[in-house]
Design a protein around this motif. Structure first.
Motif, PDB file in Angstrom:
ATOM      1  N   SER A 245      -1.463   2.624   0.616  1.00 30.52           N
ATOM      2  CA  SER A 245      -0.629   2.323   1.785  1.00 30.52           C
ATOM      3  C   SER A 245      -1.330   2.641   3.099  1.00 30.52           C
ATOM      4  O   SER A 245      -0.708   2.552   4.166  1.00 30.52           O
ATOM      5  CB  SER A 245       0.681   3.126   1.707  1.00 30.52           C
ATOM      6  OG  SER A 245       1.337   2.934   0.465  1.00 30.52           O
ATOM      7  N   LYS A 246      -2.579   2.975   3.053  1.00 30.79           N
ATOM      8  CA  LYS A 246      -3.316   3.433   4.236  1.00 30.79           C
ATOM      9  C   LYS A 246      -3.365   2.351   5.308  1.00 30.79           C
ATOM     10  O   LYS A 246      -3.628   1.192   5.025  1.00 30.79           O
ATOM     11  CB  LYS A 246      -4.722   3.866   3.833  1.00 30.79           C
ATOM     12  CG  LYS A 246      -5.538   4.434   4.975  1.00 30.79           C
ATOM     13  CD  LYS A 246      -6.750   5.207   4.484  1.00 30.79           C
ATOM     14  CE  LYS A 246      -7.761   4.345   3.786  1.00 30.79           C
ATOM     15  NZ  LYS A 246      -9.003   5.086   3.491  1.00 30.79           N
ATOM     16  N   ARG A 247      -3.158   2.771   6.549  1.00 31.83           N
ATOM     17  CA  ARG A 247      -3.271   1.887   7.704  1.00 31.83           C
ATOM     18  C   ARG A 247      -4.401   2.394   8.586  1.00 31.83           C
ATOM     19  O   ARG A 247      -4.361   3.514   9.074  1.00 31.83           O
ATOM     20  CB  ARG A 247      -1.960   1.857   8.497  1.00 31.83           C
ATOM     21  CG  ARG A 247      -0.777   1.318   7.700  1.00 31.83           C
ATOM     22  CD  ARG A 247      -0.939  -0.175   7.409  1.00 31.83           C
ATOM     23  NE  ARG A 247       0.176  -0.699   6.625  1.00 31.83           N
ATOM     24  CZ  ARG A 247       0.159  -0.806   5.292  1.00 31.83           C
ATOM     25  NH1 ARG A 247      -0.910  -0.416   4.613  1.00 31.83           N
ATOM     26  NH2 ARG A 247       1.203  -1.289   4.648  1.00 31.83           N
ATOM     27  N   GLY A 248      -5.395   1.560   8.779  1.00 37.00           N
ATOM     28  CA  GLY A 248      -6.547   1.978   9.560  1.00 37.00           C
ATOM     29  C   GLY A 248      -7.563   2.716   8.716  1.00 37.00           C
ATOM     30  O   GLY A 248      -7.346   2.993   7.532  1.00 37.00           O
ATOM     31  N   GLY A 249      -8.680   3.074   9.343  1.00 40.28           N
ATOM     32  CA  GLY A 249      -9.730   3.793   8.635  1.00 40.28           C
ATOM     33  C   GLY A 249     -10.471   2.903   7.647  1.00 40.28           C
ATOM     34  O   GLY A 249     -10.350   1.674   7.657  1.00 40.28           O
ATOM     35  N   ALA A 250     -11.240   3.528   6.767  1.00 40.67           N
ATOM     36  CA  ALA A 250     -12.009   2.798   5.766  1.00 40.67           C
ATOM     37  C   ALA A 250     -11.083   2.143   4.752  1.00 40.67           C
ATOM     38  O   ALA A 250      -9.956   2.596   4.524  1.00 40.67           O
ATOM     39  CB  ALA A 250     -12.989   3.741   5.067  1.00 40.67           C
ATOM     40  N   ALA A 251     -11.592   1.074   4.135  1.00 37.43           N
ATOM     41  CA  ALA A 251     -10.766   0.335   3.168  1.00 37.43           C
ATOM     42  C   ALA A 251     -10.506   1.148   1.909  1.00 37.43           C
ATOM     43  O   ALA A 251      -9.459   0.995   1.270  1.00 37.43           O
ATOM     44  CB  ALA A 251     -11.445  -0.981   2.816  1.00 37.43           C
ATOM     45  N   ASP A 252     -11.444   2.007   1.538  1.00 35.82           N
ATOM     46  CA  ASP A 252     -11.333   2.780   0.300  1.00 35.82           C
ATOM     47  C   ASP A 252     -11.069   4.248   0.583  1.00 35.82           C
ATOM     48  O   ASP A 252     -11.471   4.792   1.619  1.00 35.82           O
ATOM     49  CB  ASP A 252     -12.616   2.655  -0.524  1.00 35.82           C
ATOM     50  CG  ASP A 252     -12.856   1.229  -1.007  1.00 35.82           C
ATOM     51  OD1 ASP A 252     -11.867   0.507  -1.219  1.00 35.82           O
ATOM     52  OD2 ASP A 252     -14.034   0.845  -1.159  1.00 35.82           O
ATOM     53  N   THR A 253     -10.411   4.890  -0.381  1.00 39.41           N
ATOM     54  CA  THR A 253     -10.164   6.328  -0.336  1.00 39.41           C
ATOM     55  C   THR A 253     -10.778   6.958  -1.575  1.00 39.41           C
ATOM     56  O   THR A 253     -10.547   6.491  -2.695  1.00 39.41           O
ATOM     57  CB  THR A 253      -8.653   6.637  -0.304  1.00 39.41           C
ATOM     58  OG1 THR A 253      -8.073   6.017   0.840  1.00 39.41           O
ATOM     59  CG2 THR A 253      -8.413   8.142  -0.227  1.00 39.41           C
ATOM     60  N   HIS A 254     -11.563   8.006  -1.384  1.00 39.38           N
ATOM     61  CA  HIS A 254     -12.151   8.740  -2.506  1.00 39.38           C
ATOM     62  C   HIS A 254     -11.154   9.806  -2.953  1.00 39.38           C
ATOM     63  O   HIS A 254     -10.748  10.663  -2.174  1.00 39.38           O
ATOM     64  CB  HIS A 254     -13.475   9.391  -2.091  1.00 39.38           C
ATOM     65  CG  HIS A 254     -14.551   8.405  -1.765  1.00 39.38           C
ATOM     66  ND1 HIS A 254     -15.511   8.006  -2.677  1.00 39.38           N
ATOM     67  CD2 HIS A 254     -14.814   7.713  -0.622  1.00 39.38           C
ATOM     68  CE1 HIS A 254     -16.314   7.125  -2.118  1.00 39.38           C
ATOM     69  NE2 HIS A 254     -15.918   6.932  -0.875  1.00 39.38           N
ATOM     70  N   VAL A 255     -10.758   9.723  -4.211  1.00 32.10           N
ATOM     71  CA  VAL A 255      -9.793  10.679  -4.768  1.00 32.10           C
ATOM     72  C   VAL A 255     -10.469  11.453  -5.899  1.00 32.10           C
ATOM     73  O   VAL A 255     -10.952  10.856  -6.866  1.00 32.10           O
ATOM     74  CB  VAL A 255      -8.532   9.965  -5.296  1.00 32.10           C
ATOM     75  CG1 VAL A 255      -7.534  10.988  -5.831  1.00 32.10           C
ATOM     76  CG2 VAL A 255      -7.887   9.112  -4.196  1.00 32.10           C
ATOM     77  N   PHE A 256     -10.483  12.761  -5.770  1.00 28.29           N
ATOM     78  CA  PHE A 256     -11.067  13.636  -6.786  1.00 28.29           C
ATOM     79  C   PHE A 256      -9.939  14.379  -7.504  1.00 28.29           C
ATOM     80  O   PHE A 256      -9.046  14.935  -6.858  1.00 28.29           O
ATOM     81  CB  PHE A 256     -12.018  14.653  -6.159  1.00 28.29           C
ATOM     82  CG  PHE A 256     -13.262  14.045  -5.563  1.00 28.29           C
ATOM     83  CD1 PHE A 256     -14.394  13.839  -6.340  1.00 28.29           C
ATOM     84  CD2 PHE A 256     -13.296  13.685  -4.222  1.00 28.29           C
ATOM     85  CE1 PHE A 256     -15.537  13.284  -5.798  1.00 28.29           C
ATOM     86  CE2 PHE A 256     -14.440  13.129  -3.669  1.00 28.29           C
ATOM     87  CZ  PHE A 256     -15.561  12.925  -4.454  1.00 28.29           C
ATOM     88  N   VAL A 257     -10.009  14.402  -8.830  1.00 29.28           N
ATOM     89  CA  VAL A 257      -9.029  15.122  -9.641  1.00 29.28           C
ATOM     90  C   VAL A 257      -9.764  16.167 -10.468  1.00 29.28           C
ATOM     91  O   VAL A 257     -10.615  15.816 -11.305  1.00 29.28           O
ATOM     92  CB  VAL A 257      -8.238  14.171 -10.559  1.00 29.28           C
ATOM     93  CG1 VAL A 257      -7.217  14.960 -11.384  1.00 29.28           C
ATOM     94  CG2 VAL A 257      -7.535  13.087  -9.739  1.00 29.28           C
ATOM     95  N   HIS A 258      -9.449  17.431 -10.215  1.00 29.30           N
ATOM     96  CA  HIS A 258     -10.097  18.506 -10.967  1.00 29.30           C
ATOM     97  C   HIS A 258      -9.346  18.764 -12.269  1.00 29.30           C
ATOM     98  O   HIS A 258      -8.143  18.587 -12.351  1.00 29.30           O
ATOM     99  CB  HIS A 258     -10.135  19.779 -10.123  1.00 29.30           C
ATOM    100  CG  HIS A 258     -11.120  20.790 -10.620  1.00 29.30           C
ATOM    101  ND1 HIS A 258     -10.950  22.148 -10.452  1.00 29.30           N
ATOM    102  CD2 HIS A 258     -12.299  20.640 -11.288  1.00 29.30           C
ATOM    103  CE1 HIS A 258     -11.982  22.792 -10.977  1.00 29.30           C
ATOM    104  NE2 HIS A 258     -12.808  21.892 -11.497  1.00 29.30           N
TER     105      HIS A 258
END
Length: 315
Positions: A245-258
């Motif tokens: 749902s991101k508006r603005g910024g880079a097209a991708d989001t890096h998600v880390f799951v520990h």
């Protein structure tokens, strides 16, 4: 006729200085003398100005150099923290490979623009993340109001919020059933979480948090190692929605799951972050790259024809 009278006329010599008394008088200064005095005064004044200006410049340069060499407060605090921490115990800490995976992404992110980093969980690495992203925005979310208050008390520059989780690890199956029933309504992948009634949605953070285009999201909390623990279902679901749902910024989001090999982390990551978005795993850390999604999609993972539905299909 001869006359014997003689007249003697006396007059002052032009070479003899005039003046009263018997002493000799000082002659008035000539133009050459005044020029010499003026030149000497100008030279002394110029030399004095040059010396004082140079000293002031040196002092200013020294002050600037000193200011530039002072470490930023977040880095200073992090160095002190890790230097004074007992390193014999590694319980709950990330491995070297896991740390390098996250820091590499943060470095690339910061090189492009100020990085927005959202971290679920206050852990041993908290000050590290805050210092590595000191030119960007870092926000921490944790289940413990006590840990949040202590963190802000000891490090006033840190932004952190506590969340009251309503989930439990033992409720995983029921929560997934609820999600599937509401995947086209309250639990859809593109939405404003602030108004969501999905049981997996975190909707009690400050309003502005939902407007930030997060570049990196790290899920290392809440607790999830016993049945009554909150588990990370809501954190993973929320990360998936924020990325899509991101508006603005880079097209991708890096998600880390520990600790991705635990049941909750693995199953929720597969469902809300998608296996096809898994870039790599390092030890127990999963690295996903999740892109934005159009609002007319109703499945997190576009692996079926029903994942894309027109919002006006009834017309």
């Amino acid at each position: 006729m001869k006359t014997s009278a003689k007249f003697i006329v006396l007059h002052p010599s032009i070479h003899k200085p005039s003046g009263g008394g018997g002493g000799s008088a000082v002659p008035p200064p000539s133009h050459r003398t005044w020029l010499l005095v003026f030149t000497l005064f100008f030279t002394v004044t110029f030399a004095f100005t040059l010396i004082t200006t140079r000293d002031a410049a040196r002092t200013s340069a020294g002050a600037n150099t000193t200011a530039k060499t002072v470490l930023p407060r977040p880095i200073f605090d992090a160095l002190v923290h890790y230097a004074s921490t007992n390193t014999t115990s590694t319980s709950g800490r990330m491995s070297s490979a896991e740390l390098k995976s996250i820091t590499a992404v943060l470095r690339r992110c910061a090189a492009a623009a100020p990085c927005n980093l959202l971290v679920f969980g206050i852990t041993h690495e908290t000050l590290l993340w805050n210092s590595l992203n000191h030119n960007g925005r870092t926000v921490f979310v944790d289940e413990s109001s006590y840990l949040v208050s202590k963190l802000e008390e000891n490090h006033p520059g840190i932004e952190a919020y506590d969340v009251q989780y309503t989930t439990k690890v033992s409720e995983l199956s029921d929560l997934m059933e609820h999600y599937k029933e509401q995947m086209k309504n309250e639990c859809r992948p593109v939405q404003n979480l602030l108004f969501s009634d999905c049981k997996l949605a975190i909707n009690d953070l400050p309003n502005h948090i939902y407007d930030v285009p997060w570049d990196v999201i790290l899920i290392d909390g809440p607790r999830g190692y016993f049945p009554a623990a909150p588990g990370r279902m809501a954190a993973i679901f929320t990360a998936g929605v924020l990325a899509r749902s991101k508006r603005g910024g880079a097209a991708d989001t890096h998600v880390f799951v520990h600790e991705i090999y635990r049941e909750v982390e693995r199953s929720c990551s597969d469902e809300f972050l998608c296996r096809e978005n898994l870039l790599e795993t390092k030890d127990s850390l999963g690295h996903f790259v999740v892109g934005k999604m159009e609002a007319n999609r109703f499945e997190f993972c576009p692996n079926s024809d029903s994942s894309s539905l027109e919002s006006n299909s009834s017309n």
